[in-house]
Design a protein around this motif. Structure first.
Motif, PDB file in Angstrom:
ATOM      1  N   LEU A 291       0.729  -1.415   0.004  1.00  0.00           N
ATOM      2  CA  LEU A 291       0.100   0.072   0.259  1.00  0.00           C
ATOM      3  C   LEU A 291       0.813   1.269   0.129  1.00  0.00           C
ATOM      4  O   LEU A 291       0.719   2.314  -0.775  1.00  0.00           O
ATOM      5  CB  LEU A 291      -0.986   0.066   1.236  1.00  0.00           C
ATOM      6  N   ALA A 292       1.915   1.295   0.664  1.00  0.00           N
ATOM      7  CA  ALA A 292       2.832   2.303   0.819  1.00  0.00           C
ATOM      8  C   ALA A 292       3.470   2.584  -0.281  1.00  0.00           C
ATOM      9  O   ALA A 292       3.792   3.551  -0.807  1.00  0.00           O
ATOM     10  CB  ALA A 292       3.922   2.241   1.881  1.00  0.00           C
ATOM     11  N   LEU A 293       3.788   1.656  -1.197  1.00  0.00           N
ATOM     12  CA  LEU A 293       4.645   1.652  -2.334  1.00  0.00           C
ATOM     13  C   LEU A 293       3.505   2.165  -3.487  1.00  0.00           C
ATOM     14  O   LEU A 293       3.779   2.991  -4.490  1.00  0.00           O
ATOM     15  CB  LEU A 293       5.038   0.347  -2.857  1.00  0.00           C
ATOM     16  N   ALA A 294       2.482   1.660  -3.392  1.00  0.00           N
ATOM     17  CA  ALA A 294       1.269   2.084  -4.605  1.00  0.00           C
ATOM     18  C   ALA A 294       1.031   3.437  -4.162  1.00  0.00           C
ATOM     19  O   ALA A 294       0.813   4.492  -5.416  1.00  0.00           O
ATOM     20  CB  ALA A 294      -0.032   1.325  -4.172  1.00  0.00           C
ATOM     21  N   ALA A 295       0.784   3.998  -2.944  1.00  0.00           N
ATOM     22  CA  ALA A 295       0.604   5.406  -2.542  1.00  0.00           C
ATOM     23  C   ALA A 295       1.938   6.239  -3.210  1.00  0.00           C
ATOM     24  O   ALA A 295       1.640   7.233  -3.664  1.00  0.00           O
ATOM     25  CB  ALA A 295       0.346   5.725  -1.210  1.00  0.00           C
ATOM     26  N   TRP A 296       3.162   5.928  -2.936  1.00  0.00           N
ATOM     27  CA  TRP A 296       4.347   6.531  -3.206  1.00  0.00           C
ATOM     28  C   TRP A 296       4.284   6.695  -4.870  1.00  0.00           C
ATOM     29  O   TRP A 296       4.454   7.933  -5.382  1.00  0.00           O
ATOM     30  CB  TRP A 296       5.443   5.849  -2.628  1.00  0.00           C
ATOM     31  N   LEU A 297       3.848   5.608  -5.414  1.00  0.00           N
ATOM     32  CA  LEU A 297       3.749   5.588  -7.191  1.00  0.00           C
ATOM     33  C   LEU A 297       2.775   6.690  -7.602  1.00  0.00           C
ATOM     34  O   LEU A 297       2.972   7.093  -8.677  1.00  0.00           O
ATOM     35  CB  LEU A 297       3.638   4.250  -7.619  1.00  0.00           C
TER      36      LEU A 297
END
Length: 56
Positions: free
Chosen positions: A47-53
């Motif tokens: 989720l953090a990776l998706a939000a960052w992207l």
């Protein structure tokens, strides 16, 4: 080879003695907590990776 070999699994009395020992009783299932924690950590990282992207 000797012909006097007796297979212990073929002896009903020995099997019953084995089956009634405390060690042969059902052992408790291992804890699933580490698996649940690992899955939660992976979900948070994804989720953090998706939000960052999405925000970059």
């Amino acid at each position: 080879m000797s012909e006097n070999y007796t297979d212990p699994s073929g002896n009903t009395e020995q099997f019953r003695a084995f089956a009634h020992t405390p060690e042969a009783a059902a052992t408790p299932a291992p804890s699933r907590l580490p698996l649940i924690v690992a899955a939660a950590v992976v979900a948070v990282v994804l989720l953090a990776l998706a939000a960052w992207l999405a925000l970059s």
